[in-house]
Design an enzyme around this catalytic site. Structure first.
Site, PDB file in Angstrom:
ATOM      1  CD  GLU A 119      45.392  28.441  -4.063  1.00 41.30           C
ATOM      2  OE1 GLU A 119      45.335  29.584  -4.404  1.00 41.30           O
ATOM      3  OE2 GLU A 119      45.361  27.964  -5.094  1.00 41.30           O
ATOM      4  CB  SER A 122      45.969  29.814 -15.088  1.00 41.17           C
ATOM      5  OG  SER A 122      45.704  31.105 -15.810  1.00 41.17           O
ATOM      6  CE  LYS A 143      49.946  30.115 -11.457  1.00 35.87           C
ATOM      7  NZ  LYS A 143      49.218  31.296 -11.245  1.00 35.87           N
ATOM      8  CG  HIS A 188      60.833  32.375  14.008  1.00 35.18           C
ATOM      9  ND1 HIS A 188      60.219  33.321  14.993  1.00 35.18           N
ATOM     10  CD2 HIS A 188      61.482  31.441  14.933  1.00 35.18           C
ATOM     11  CE1 HIS A 188      60.696  33.052  16.177  1.00 35.18           C
ATOM     12  NE2 HIS A 188      61.338  32.051  16.339  1.00 35.18           N
TER      13      HIS A 188
END
Ligand code: ARG
Length: 471
Positions: free
Chosen positions: A290, A277, A283, A156
């Site tokens: 992704e 970024s 970043k 979980h």
């Protein structure tokens, strides 16, 4: 420009129709396979006495010449010639004259295109086994380097029990092993020859399908001519296998995205596999992970696309089936891209063992082990569970972890506790206590790595053997 099938027509094809029905824009990817199939077909026509030897030689030379043009990028494909099969046939006739028109004897584009796709896909399946093996090797190497690295295991997405990081990685080795086995199994159904089925019913010429199969390295020929030209199950099976591989990669991607966040900071992905970024200078984004996760969607889409195309199609060939190609090519490219990047991304991933250890020290993932401790002292498991639940609640209220409690505090909950509880709660001991086959104890994980290495060697041997066979 006259069509190869122009005889029964009195009008030119509407230009929009020509563009709409053509497939050359994408099926030119089958050029090599189309030549390969034609060479085997014409050799068989000669061997069966359907074409004289001199015609066969001219056609073979012509096909080799066209093959050279394709490889050098000299063949100019045209929409007027509709698809790869007719583009090649037309070019052949331009090269060697009307004798080229004899190549299509005893054959239809329906069994021809099916043959091309069987040839194409069996090569890809073998290549994918090779890429999956490379990924398993990368995982095995990381696992071997992380046999002492303890990390929280989750259910979980809540801390559950500590495990070896190697054990976590080895779960993926098992998943990719099933993917490899599914691909290997699918090879049996891909490696079947449709050619000789004609348009749908077979052919009046005394052809030898088994001879063609032998030349092209097919293990079998299709039993039924209607099935041979209308079967696309082998593509669906590939799309389904590809979907499952992407799903596995995507689960791993999700973990890499989480692990590389500041919140987890369990791993650091190599700079070469991240991007920055345009506005936030700090970043470092896990874009590859992704994007693999995101591209899983299009692979599922391709599977559903083809399932839907085929649903309700009457036997045998229908033009709808031309829609089988783009999704297949797109899936092949998407999967190649993902797998090629994945192995080096895993190999170069830096594991932050300290941070993982810190996480394990600051959680209750050793709680099950105190319950087991009390069970070993004779308390029924349900009662032990209850006692430990109370201890955990006490700890949360006191802002302590289990190892911070004094023996007095422990015995306040049960007089079964004694001093060796502190050993039992050490993360190493918690991990090594799970000494069952397939469990996280370090001796079990080492043995699992050894067994996996043997399996990987077998896959490598399969890959080497089938790479030859599938050419
Ligand atoms: N381009 C067609 C396809 O990919 C080849 C088969 C065409 N056959 C036909 N009868 N029109 O499906």
């Amino acid at each position: 420009m006259s069509k190869l099938w122009g005889g029964r027509f009195t009008k030119q094809t509407d230009q929009l129709v020509e563009e709409y029905t053509a497939s050359i824009m994408f099926d030119k990817e089958l050029a090599e396979e189309d030549i390969q199939g034609s060479l085997a077909h014409v050799t068989m026509l000669g061997k069966c006495g359907i074409l004289p030897a001199e015609d066969v030689e001219k056609i073979k030379d012509g096909l080799h010449a066209v093959q050279g043009m394709i490889r050098r990028g000299e063949l100019e494909y045209t929409i007027q010639n509709e698809d790869i099969h007719m583009n090649i046939e037309k070019t052949l006739m331009d090269q060697i004259g009307p004798v080229g028109g004899k190549l299509h004897t005893g054959r239809s584009r329906n069994d021809q295109v099916a043959t091309d796709m069987h040839l194409y896909l069996r090569k890809r399946v073998v290549e994918f086994v090779g890429l999956l093996v490379k990924l398993q090797e990368a995982l095995l190497e990381q696992a071997a380097n992380n046999l002492d690295t303890i990390v929280p295991g989750y259910t979980h997405l809540q801390r559950a029990q500590p495990i070896l990081f190697a054990h976590h990685l080895m779960a993926y080795v098992s998943m990719f092993q099933r993917d490899i086995e599914r691909l290997q199994d699918s090879y049996k159904r891909i490696n079947v020859l449709p050619l000789g089925a004609g348009a749908l019913a077979g052919t009046t010429f005394p052809i030898d399908r088994h001879f063609v199969a032998e030349q092209l390295g097919f293990d079998r020929v299709y039993e039924n001519s209607l099935d041979a030209v209308s079967d696309r199950d082998f593509i669906l099976e590939f799309l389904s296998n590809a979907s499952m591989i992407m799903m596995h990669l995507s689960r791993f991607c999700e973990e890499m995205v989480l692990w590389s966040s500041t919140e987890f900071a369990f791993v650091e992905l190599d700079d070469a596999f991240c991007t920055g970024s345009s506005i936030m200078p700090q970043k470092k984004n896990p874009d590859v992970a992704e994007l693999v996760r995101g591209k899983t969607g299009r692979v599922y889409g391709n599977l559903f696309g083809l399932l839907t195309v085929l649903k309700s199609l009457p036997l045998a060939y229908n033009k709808d089936m031309q829609e089988d190609k783009e999704g297949m090519f797109d899936t092949v490219r998407t999967l190649q891209g993902a797998l090629q990047l994945f192995a080096p991304m895993v190999s170069t991933m830096k594991v932050n063992t300290e941070r993982m250890r810190q996480a394990v020290n600051q959680d209750f993932s050793n709680a099950t082990d105190i319950a087991d401790y009390l069970v070993n002292k004779g308390l029924p498991f349900r009662q032990a569970h209850e006692v430990i639940g109370k201890i955990v609640l006490y700890c949360i209220q006191q802002k302590k972890y289990l190892l911070d409690l004094s023996l007095e505090e422990f015995t306040g909950f049960s007089n079964l506790f004694d001093g060796n509880i502190y050993d039992v709660l050490q993360p190493e001991n918690v991990v090594n206590a799970r000494n069952v086959y397939g469990g996280t104890a370090s001796s079990q994980v080492s043995a699992a790595i050894d067994r996996a290495k043997t399996v990987v060697e077998q896959s490598q041997a399969w890959f080497a053997e089938y790479l030859e066979k599938s050419k």
